[in-house]
Design a protein around this motif. Structure first.
Motif, PDB file in Angstrom:
ATOM      1  N   GLY A   1       0.825  -1.005  -0.031  1.00 19.25           N
ATOM      2  CA  GLY A   1       0.175   0.017  -0.044  1.00 19.25           C
ATOM      3  C   GLY A   1       0.738   1.502   0.076  1.00 19.25           C
ATOM      4  N   ASP A   2       0.274   2.272   0.231  1.00 18.15           N
ATOM      5  CA  ASP A   2       0.864   3.536   0.273  1.00 18.15           C
ATOM      6  C   ASP A   2       0.865   4.317   1.550  1.00 18.15           C
ATOM      7  OD1 ASP A   2      -1.604   4.329   0.053  1.00 18.15           O
ATOM      8  OD2 ASP A   2      -1.535   5.591  -1.815  1.00 18.15           O
ATOM      9  N   SER A   3       0.444   3.754   2.690  1.00 18.93           N
ATOM     10  CA  SER A   3       0.415   4.368   3.766  1.00 18.93           C
ATOM     11  C   SER A   3       0.267   3.115   4.912  1.00 18.93           C
ATOM     12  CB  SER A   3      -0.973   5.179   3.970  1.00 18.93           C
ATOM     13  OG  SER A   3      -1.071   5.818   5.220  1.00 18.93           O
ATOM     14  N   PHE A   4       0.011   3.681   6.136  1.00 17.05           N
ATOM     15  CA  PHE A   4      -0.117   2.605   7.195  1.00 17.05           C
ATOM     16  C   PHE A   4      -1.332   1.562   6.806  1.00 17.05           C
ATOM     17  CE2 PHE A   4      -2.201   6.382   9.050  1.00 17.05           C
ATOM     18  CZ  PHE A   4      -3.421   5.769   9.323  1.00 17.05           C
ATOM     19  N   PHE A   5      -1.147   0.382   7.547  1.00 15.52           N
ATOM     20  CA  PHE A   5      -2.011  -0.497   7.272  1.00 15.52           C
ATOM     21  C   PHE A   5      -3.192  -0.686   8.593  1.00 15.52           C
ATOM     22  CE2 PHE A   5      -2.437  -5.468   7.906  1.00 15.52           C
ATOM     23  CZ  PHE A   5      -3.019  -5.719   6.803  1.00 15.52           C
ATOM     24  N   ASP A   6      -2.697  -0.234   9.767  1.00 16.84           N
ATOM     25  CA  ASP A   6      -3.786  -0.665  10.905  1.00 16.84           C
ATOM     26  C   ASP A   6      -3.129   0.432  12.084  1.00 16.84           C
ATOM     27  OD1 ASP A   6      -5.289  -2.806  12.033  1.00 16.84           O
ATOM     28  OD2 ASP A   6      -3.943  -2.276  13.653  1.00 16.84           O
ATOM     29  N   ILE A   7      -4.250   0.921  13.018  1.00 17.83           N
ATOM     30  CA  ILE A   7      -3.833   1.758  14.021  1.00 17.83           C
ATOM     31  C   ILE A   7      -4.184   1.227  15.166  1.00 17.83           C
ATOM     32  CG2 ILE A   7      -3.470   3.840  12.755  1.00 17.83           C
ATOM     33  CD1 ILE A   7      -6.568   4.530  13.791  1.00 17.83           C
ATOM     34  N   ASP A   8      -3.446   1.163  16.234  1.00 18.24           N
ATOM     35  CA  ASP A   8      -4.021   0.544  17.642  1.00 18.24           C
ATOM     36  C   ASP A   8      -3.763   1.328  19.152  1.00 18.24           C
ATOM     37  OD1 ASP A   8      -5.403  -1.864  18.550  1.00 18.24           O
ATOM     38  OD2 ASP A   8      -3.420  -1.925  19.872  1.00 18.24           O
ATOM     39  N   ILE A   9      -4.312   1.269  19.900  1.00 23.51           N
ATOM     40  CA  ILE A   9      -3.972   1.891  21.194  1.00 23.51           C
ATOM     41  C   ILE A   9      -4.083   0.689  22.204  1.00 23.51           C
ATOM     42  CG2 ILE A   9      -4.420   3.767  23.033  1.00 23.51           C
ATOM     43  CD1 ILE A   9      -5.847   5.528  20.465  1.00 23.51           C
ATOM     44  N   HIS A  10      -3.026   0.468  22.544  1.00 22.07           N
ATOM     45  CA  HIS A  10      -3.104  -0.689  23.894  1.00 22.07           C
ATOM     46  C   HIS A  10      -2.199  -0.266  24.869  1.00 22.07           C
ATOM     47  CE1 HIS A  10       0.157  -1.282  20.928  1.00 22.07           C
ATOM     48  NE2 HIS A  10       1.044  -1.361  22.005  1.00 22.07           N
ATOM     49  N   SER A  11      -2.555  -0.989  26.091  1.00 25.99           N
ATOM     50  CA  SER A  11      -1.991  -0.163  27.461  1.00 25.99           C
ATOM     51  C   SER A  11      -0.755  -1.098  27.650  1.00 25.99           C
ATOM     52  CB  SER A  11      -3.175  -0.863  28.534  1.00 25.99           C
ATOM     53  OG  SER A  11      -2.497  -0.259  29.790  1.00 25.99           O
ATOM     54  N   ILE A  12       0.240  -0.595  28.286  1.00 24.59           N
ATOM     55  CA  ILE A  12       1.485  -1.028  28.529  1.00 24.59           C
ATOM     56  C   ILE A  12       1.815  -1.093  30.138  1.00 24.59           C
ATOM     57  CG2 ILE A  12       3.953  -0.889  28.616  1.00 24.59           C
ATOM     58  CD1 ILE A  12       2.665  -1.938  25.815  1.00 24.59           C
ATOM     59  N   PRO A  13       1.601  -2.212  30.724  1.00 24.76           N
ATOM     60  CA  PRO A  13       1.731  -2.096  32.291  1.00 24.76           C
ATOM     61  C   PRO A  13       2.851  -1.564  32.624  1.00 24.76           C
ATOM     62  CG  PRO A  13       2.524  -4.557  31.280  1.00 24.76           C
ATOM     63  CD  PRO A  13       2.078  -3.669  30.235  1.00 24.76           C
ATOM     64  N   GLN A  14       2.959  -1.085  34.126  1.00 28.35           N
ATOM     65  CA  GLN A  14       3.749  -0.536  34.922  1.00 28.35           C
ATOM     66  C   GLN A  14       4.899  -1.345  34.792  1.00 28.35           C
ATOM     67  OE1 GLN A  14       2.740   1.281  38.768  1.00 28.35           O
ATOM     68  NE2 GLN A  14       4.853   1.663  39.184  1.00 28.35           N
ATOM     69  N   ARG A  15       6.189  -0.522  34.735  1.00 29.02           N
ATOM     70  CA  ARG A  15       7.445  -1.206  34.912  1.00 29.02           C
ATOM     71  C   ARG A  15       8.414  -0.251  35.640  1.00 29.02           C
ATOM     72  NH1 ARG A  15      10.243  -5.696  33.613  1.00 29.02           N
ATOM     73  NH2 ARG A  15      12.457  -5.273  32.565  1.00 29.02           N
ATOM     74  N   LYS A  16       9.067  -0.634  36.835  1.00 22.83           N
ATOM     75  CA  LYS A  16       9.796   0.035  37.490  1.00 22.83           C
ATOM     76  C   LYS A  16       9.188   1.214  37.616  1.00 22.83           C
ATOM     77  CE  LYS A  16      13.971  -2.485  35.858  1.00 22.83           C
ATOM     78  NZ  LYS A  16      15.150  -2.636  35.008  1.00 22.83           N
ATOM     79  N   ASP A  17       9.904   2.426  37.373  1.00 27.38           N
ATOM     80  CA  ASP A  17       9.416   3.859  37.683  1.00 27.38           C
ATOM     81  C   ASP A  17       8.714   4.407  36.423  1.00 27.38           C
ATOM     82  OD1 ASP A  17      11.606   3.902  35.745  1.00 27.38           O
ATOM     83  OD2 ASP A  17      12.373   5.766  36.876  1.00 27.38           O
ATOM     84  N   VAL A  18       8.297   3.579  35.497  1.00 26.14           N
ATOM     85  CA  VAL A  18       7.557   4.093  34.299  1.00 26.14           C
ATOM     86  C   VAL A  18       5.969   3.801  34.614  1.00 26.14           C
ATOM     87  CG1 VAL A  18       7.067   3.990  31.784  1.00 26.14           C
ATOM     88  CG2 VAL A  18       9.238   4.171  32.777  1.00 26.14           C
ATOM     89  N   PRO A  19       5.001   4.353  34.791  1.00 29.96           N
ATOM     90  CA  PRO A  19       3.531   4.012  35.045  1.00 29.96           C
ATOM     91  C   PRO A  19       3.176   3.378  33.830  1.00 29.96           C
ATOM     92  CG  PRO A  19       3.675   6.568  34.618  1.00 29.96           C
ATOM     93  CD  PRO A  19       5.163   5.970  34.575  1.00 29.96           C
ATOM     94  N   GLU A  20       2.059   2.795  34.051  1.00 31.77           N
ATOM     95  CA  GLU A  20       1.145   2.128  33.007  1.00 31.77           C
ATOM     96  C   GLU A  20       0.715   3.421  32.067  1.00 31.77           C
ATOM     97  OE1 GLU A  20      -3.178   0.132  32.239  1.00 31.77           O
ATOM     98  OE2 GLU A  20      -2.259  -0.078  34.174  1.00 31.77           O
ATOM     99  N   HIS A  21       0.713   3.001  30.821  1.00 26.89           N
ATOM    100  CA  HIS A  21       0.695   3.910  29.809  1.00 26.89           C
ATOM    101  C   HIS A  21       0.107   3.318  28.457  1.00 26.89           C
ATOM    102  CE1 HIS A  21       4.775   2.756  29.200  1.00 26.89           C
ATOM    103  NE2 HIS A  21       4.689   3.043  27.889  1.00 26.89           N
ATOM    104  N   ASP A  22      -0.330   4.294  27.679  1.00 27.47           N
ATOM    105  CA  ASP A  22      -0.904   3.670  26.332  1.00 27.47           C
ATOM    106  C   ASP A  22       0.112   3.907  25.210  1.00 27.47           C
ATOM    107  OD1 ASP A  22      -3.324   2.936  27.329  1.00 27.47           O
ATOM    108  OD2 ASP A  22      -4.075   4.951  26.914  1.00 27.47           O
TER     109      ASP A  22
END
Length: 179
Positions: free
Chosen positions: A105-126
């Protein structure tokens, strides 16, 4: 490719998948933040990934991520780079060794928003993931790096055995079957 290109592509992106349609507004809102391509935006930030297929579209390159303990497509943080296609290609090369690909194709294929769990001093985020589809011109280049337990070509019809009910990966499978 830059922030304005991405904004334009998301605005005109049409998808039959309700979850992707919902993500569009959230992506557009995120793009107003100056640091949306940086990990410093702790609530969430842009990432990019590569859905890489063999030329017959029967297999996809996935890696078993050490930290997340899941099978995923190669991808990662933009770290300030607004060219999300370049980010996807960089992550693909680093995580699988694959360098010779052709964009589908000529652009992106898919978009997604998913949660990443907290790890060390980085809070849960998307992670706001922009996904590009590629054909591997040299699938034999596939090799594992230190971030993965394993990297493999997975048959499309056996995908569920590896990813379970990961709806975003299964959505990309559905899209692949329509190519």
């Amino acid at each position: 490719m830059n922030r304005e290109w991405l904004r334009s592509e998301i605005e005109k992106y049409h998808t039959p998948y309700k979850e992707e349609e919902k993500y569009k507004g959230r992506f557009l809102d995120l793009l107003f933040f100056d640091n949306c391509f940086e990990r410093s935006l702790l609530s969430g930030h842009i990432t990019a990934s590569a859905w890489v297929l063999t030329s017959d579209f029967n297999q996809v390159a996935l890696l078993h991520h050490k930290k997340l303990d899941r099978w995923l497509q190669p991808g990662g943080h933009a770290d300030g780079d607004e060219n999300v296609k370049r980010v996807a290609l960089k992550e693909l090369q680093e995580e699988t060794g694959i360098t010779d690909v052709s964009l589908i194709g000529d652009s992106f294929f898919d978009i997604d928003i998913h949660s990443i769990p907290q790890r060390k001093d980085v809070p849960e985020h998307d992670h706001y993931d922009i996904r590009f589809a590629f054909i591997a011109n040299k699938p034999e280049q596939l090799k594992k790096n230190e971030e993965s337990n394993e990297v493999a070509w997975i048959a499309i019809d056996e995908l569920e055995q590896h990813v379970g009910n990961d709806t975003s990966v299964l959505r990309m499978k559905e899209k692949t079957l329509k190519l």
